[in-house]
Design a protein around this motif. Structure first.
Motif, mmCIF file in Angstrom:
data_model
loop_
_atom_site.group_PDB
_atom_site.id
_atom_site.type_symbol
_atom_site.label_atom_id
_atom_site.label_comp_id
_atom_site.label_asym_id
_atom_site.label_seq_id
_atom_site.Cartn_x
_atom_site.Cartn_y
_atom_site.Cartn_z
ATOM 1 N N UNK A 358 0.834 -1.192 0.000
ATOM 2 C CA UNK A 358 0.000 0.000 0.000
ATOM 3 C C UNK A 358 0.873 1.248 0.000
ATOM 4 N N UNK A 359 0.243 2.398 -0.224
ATOM 5 C CA UNK A 359 0.993 3.648 -0.152
ATOM 6 C C UNK A 359 1.547 3.850 1.252
ATOM 7 N N UNK A 360 0.781 3.473 2.268
ATOM 8 C CA UNK A 360 1.245 3.611 3.647
ATOM 9 C C UNK A 360 2.470 2.736 3.900
ATOM 10 N N UNK A 361 2.505 1.565 3.284
ATOM 11 C CA UNK A 361 3.681 0.701 3.425
ATOM 12 C C UNK A 361 4.919 1.375 2.844
ATOM 13 N N UNK A 362 4.756 1.989 1.685
ATOM 14 C CA UNK A 362 5.900 2.655 1.057
ATOM 15 C C UNK A 362 6.347 3.855 1.878
ATOM 16 N N UNK A 363 5.388 4.617 2.426
ATOM 17 C CA UNK A 363 5.747 5.742 3.287
ATOM 18 C C UNK A 363 6.546 5.260 4.494
ATOM 19 N N UNK A 364 6.096 4.164 5.094
ATOM 20 C CA UNK A 364 6.786 3.624 6.263
ATOM 21 C C UNK A 364 8.207 3.200 5.903
ATOM 22 N N UNK A 397 8.897 11.869 7.952
ATOM 23 C CA UNK A 397 9.940 11.540 8.925
ATOM 24 C C UNK A 397 9.530 10.286 9.684
ATOM 25 N N UNK A 398 10.454 9.345 9.785
ATOM 26 C CA UNK A 398 10.182 8.071 10.457
ATOM 27 C C UNK A 398 8.935 7.391 9.900
ATOM 28 N N UNK A 399 8.752 7.532 8.570
ATOM 29 C CA UNK A 399 7.640 6.856 7.909
ATOM 30 C C UNK A 399 6.287 7.496 8.111
ATOM 31 N N UNK A 400 6.252 8.701 8.702
ATOM 32 C CA UNK A 400 4.995 9.382 8.971
ATOM 33 C C UNK A 400 5.022 10.800 8.388
ATOM 34 N N UNK A 401 3.842 11.302 8.000
ATOM 35 C CA UNK A 401 3.754 12.673 7.518
ATOM 36 C C UNK A 401 4.062 13.622 8.669
ATOM 37 N N UNK A 402 5.060 14.504 8.464
ATOM 38 C CA UNK A 402 5.485 15.433 9.509
ATOM 39 C C UNK A 402 4.867 16.814 9.318
ATOM 40 N N UNK A 403 4.937 17.356 8.090
ATOM 41 C CA UNK A 403 4.386 18.685 7.815
ATOM 42 C C UNK A 403 4.311 18.891 6.303
ATOM 43 N N UNK A 404 3.458 19.828 5.866
ATOM 44 C CA UNK A 404 3.348 20.110 4.428
ATOM 45 C C UNK A 404 4.537 20.920 3.934
ATOM 46 N N UNK A 405 4.888 20.717 2.676
ATOM 47 C CA UNK A 405 6.011 21.450 2.080
ATOM 48 C C UNK A 405 5.598 22.012 0.721
ATOM 49 N N UNK A 406 6.273 23.082 0.307
ATOM 50 C CA UNK A 406 6.076 23.661 -1.021
ATOM 51 C C UNK A 406 7.369 24.322 -1.478
ATOM 52 N N UNK A 407 7.337 24.896 -2.654
ATOM 53 C CA UNK A 407 8.464 25.648 -3.210
ATOM 54 C C UNK A 407 9.766 24.858 -3.179
#
Length: 448
Positions: A358-364, A397-407
């Motif tokens: 899953x996408x969550x697996x890849x993020x992890x 970070x550490x397989x989890x969403x930490x914060x949104x990014x742009x630019x």
């Protein structure tokens, strides 16, 4: 009695013969559409259009010329043919132009099996308005959404008919129903926007406007507080919403027109590995209810299911008649055209082999890196495959969403990137391009 697109096509061919053309083909496009846009709980824009466009291509030996019009009166068809023949007399010779042979043409196709047209009644403008308002309301109900910049709903029916002096004549009708919403979160310089939408052949397949609006709002809120990520080399996960753009670059580089021009970074890769060995890229123009499906191409050749990449290996180019002749190959039945230009090769429905995770697996598993949900701009070197695009999304970070990014900017080389992609299993099967989220390790990220 109203003339059909088939009647108009035949009249154009007759006019071309009378004007002195050696051969000719024609395309007739007609249809109707209605769309509404709302803002602030009120109708902002409504549009209904109906019309027809005609295109005629004539041949004098190896010279060709193309004319178009939106007027189907007999005197206009005569004038079109005469003008096209006069233009062809002044055109340079093209040794690769010409119609298909009779034995190459499609026959006995089954349009009904493709389910290109929804027979249920056309929605009224009031129905579309209700859907657009519902999508807007659902987005505004999400806490943190400050406004909705656009909510819209539309419906259209389009018919196409192709005919040529080589004996081909065929057409089909297709319908489309869509709803979309763009939501904005935050205030002032901290505003962020995101969207959601759905477009289907059959109205009954369309996602609800409440679901579309709510999703757009939630996505916009998640982007509040976006900042630039650090610069370095990191794994990048391309979200399913934008991952098909990577496959689009592969398709562009394997297009016969680009190969014939000598402007493709894949020109020396035929029969070589371009994707991981367990992945294939399948083109299937016969999938029911899908926007890219069609029984024949714009030159009257039968469309076909084929593996563009099979087990990682590039099997061939995407070809129309002209590019096939230039490369001393056979057309793959991938010609498209409008009313004012000659055919060119293009792709239909594509599916990339899905992964097992899953996408969550890849993020992890990626640990620290970037999840890309939106891209802007593009700097792609067609000869080398060097890749650079502006991006935004979320820092992991550490397989989890930490914060949104742009630019930020992500960069690499498509040859290397595509050979090491890791697909997830989250592709939407009803899209014309069925491509899951894709992880690519070791990409260059330019941020803060």
């Amino acid at each position: 009695m109203t003339r059909t697109p088939e009647d108009i096509s035949q009249d154009l061919l007759d006019a071309a013969r009378k004007a002195g053309a050696d051969a000719a083909d024609t395309i007739v496009l007609d249809g109707s559409s209605v769309s509404v846009e709302v803002r602030g709980g009120a109708l902002e824009h409504a549009e209904r259009s109906e019309g027809a466009d005609l295109g005629l291509r004539v041949f004098l030996g190896k010279r060709q010329a193309i004319v178009s019009s939106s007027d189907s009166r007999p005197e206009t068809l005569t004038a079109m043919a005469e003008r096209a023949v006069a233009m062809a007399k002044e055109a340079p010779e093209d040794p690769f132009t010409g119609l298909a042979r009779a034995d190459q043409l499609a026959a006995d196709w089954d349009v009904e099996a493709l389910e290109l047209f929804d027979p249920t009644p056309e929605p009224s403008a009031e129905d579309l308005l209700k859907d657009a308002l519902a999508a807007e309301a659902a987005a505004l109900a999400v806490q943190g959404v400050s406004q909705v910049s656009d909510a819209a709903a539309a419906y259209g029916v389009h018919r196409v008919h192709l005919a040529a002096t080589n004996g081909f004549s065929g057409g089909y009708e297709r319908s489309n129903r869509s709803t979309s919403c763009v939501a904005i979160s935050g205030e002032g310089t901290g505003m962020e926007r995101d969207y959601d939408g759905d477009s289907r052949t059959f109205q009954s397949d369309l996602r609800s406007p409440d679901d579309i609006g709510r999703s757009a709002g939630e996505r916009a809120v998640q982007l509040v507080g976006a900042r630039q990520p650090v610069t370095g080399t990191f794994p990048v996960l391309f979200d399913e919403r934008i991952s098909s753009s990577l496959i689009g670059h592969l398709l562009g580089a394997s297009n016969g027109a680009a190969i014939a021009r000598g402007s493709s970074w894949l020109s020396d890769c035929l029969g070589e590995q371009v994707l991981p060995a367990h992945l294939s890229l399948i083109e299937d123009p016969h999938r029911p209810r899908i926007a890219g499906s069609r029984p024949f191409d714009a030159e009257g050749l039968p469309t076909q299911r084929r593996a563009i990449v099979e087990n990682g290996v590039l099997t061939g180019w995407t070809l129309d008649l002209a590019s096939a002749r230039k490369l001393d190959m056979v057309s793959t039945g991938n010609a498209v055209r409008g009313v004012s230009g000659p055919p060119s090769p293009s792709n239909w429905n594509l599916s990339l082999t899905q992964g097992t995770q899953s996408r969550e697996d890849l993020l992890r598993d990626m640990g620290t890196g970037l999840l890309v949900t939106s891209m802007i701009g593009s700097t792609i070197n067609p000869n080398t495959g060097d890749y650079s695009r502006g991006a935004s999304g979320f820092w992991i970070e550490n397989g989890q969403i930490a914060y949104p990014v742009n630019e930020c900017t992500i960069a690499g080389n498509l040859r290397d990137m595509l050979r090491r992609i890791i697909p997830a299993n989250d592709a939407r099967p009803y899209l014309s391009r069925v491509v899951p989220s894709v992880l690519i390790e070791g990409m260059t990220l330019a941020g803060n």
